[in-house]
Design a protein around this motif. Sequence first.
Motif, PDB file in Angstrom:
ATOM      1  N   PHE A  90      40.165  39.743  38.270  1.00 28.86           N
ATOM      2  CA  PHE A  90      39.800  38.930  37.116  1.00 28.86           C
ATOM      3  C   PHE A  90      38.287  38.861  36.973  1.00 28.86           C
ATOM      4  CE2 PHE A  90      43.705  37.282  35.567  1.00 28.86           C
ATOM      5  CZ  PHE A  90      44.543  37.166  36.659  1.00 28.86           C
ATOM      6  N   PHE A 104      38.265  32.968  31.799  1.00 33.62           N
ATOM      7  CA  PHE A 104      38.782  34.158  32.465  1.00 33.62           C
ATOM      8  C   PHE A 104      39.319  35.189  31.477  1.00 33.62           C
ATOM      9  CE2 PHE A 104      38.929  33.336  37.049  1.00 33.62           C
ATOM     10  CZ  PHE A 104      38.507  32.017  37.070  1.00 33.62           C
ATOM     11  N   GLY A 105      39.180  36.451  31.881  1.00 29.68           N
ATOM     12  CA  GLY A 105      39.826  37.538  31.173  1.00 29.68           C
ATOM     13  C   GLY A 105      41.290  37.649  31.571  1.00 29.68           C
ATOM     14  N   PRO A 106      42.017  38.606  30.986  1.00 29.97           N
ATOM     15  CA  PRO A 106      43.462  38.725  31.235  1.00 29.97           C
ATOM     16  C   PRO A 106      43.811  39.429  32.535  1.00 29.97           C
ATOM     17  CG  PRO A 106      42.753  40.376  29.665  1.00 29.97           C
ATOM     18  CD  PRO A 106      41.557  39.502  29.929  1.00 29.97           C
TER      19      PRO A 106
END
Lengths: 113, 114
Positions: A90, A104-106
């Motif tokens: 992440f 946060f990103g995926p």
Amino acid sequence: EAAVTQSPRNKVTVTGGNVTLSCRQTNSHNYMYWYRQDTGHGLRLIHYSYGAGNLQIGDVPDGYKATRTTQEDFFLLLELASPSQTSLYFCASSRQFLSYEQYFGPGTRLTVL
Amino acid sequence: TQTVSQSDAHVTVFEGDSVELRCNYSYGGSIYLSWYIQHHGHGLQFLLKYYSGNPVVQGVNGFEAEFSKSDSSFHLRKASVHWSDSAVYFCAVSHNTNTGKLTFGDGTVLTVKP
């Protein structure tokens, strides 16, 4: 409109392979982070950055390099991938004095065979 | 060294029940405490934080958390859970927001049954 994006979302490589994970944020945040998430370990910080050209070492840096090319872009490099680096990665960003609130990103799922 | 302990790896409740997810920390100085939620297949989302003042802090979607210095705890609560609250919940500690470093607990998987 997602503010933190990661690519690729999934990656399979072989032991000894070269991998680059990419992260871009459009939050205008100074701070960016790379974490790995493994069952039973929660999230562990690999590297982080205070801005373009800056790099800070996290808690589990061995086997990883990182580079922050612009305020928006942060890359994680695995130059000789090993099976122990199979994990969910992440990227996150935050403002400088509000770093308890990270975005946060995926995630990128990396498998090293 | 600061540590974060989430004693329950899994919690299962029924829709409409109340729930408390536990978090204990060890650190001697001033700290920031926060909770994050992670739905399956997604990244973490910030829920709420505490630094000082009223020990009960409110977050999104009806979540609240209570800080206790004497117990070194920051437990997360919700009075009436919905099936969509099923997720993994992480407690996190930071002692210096200028460094950006968070220490996360191992997470609690909350399952809400219909």
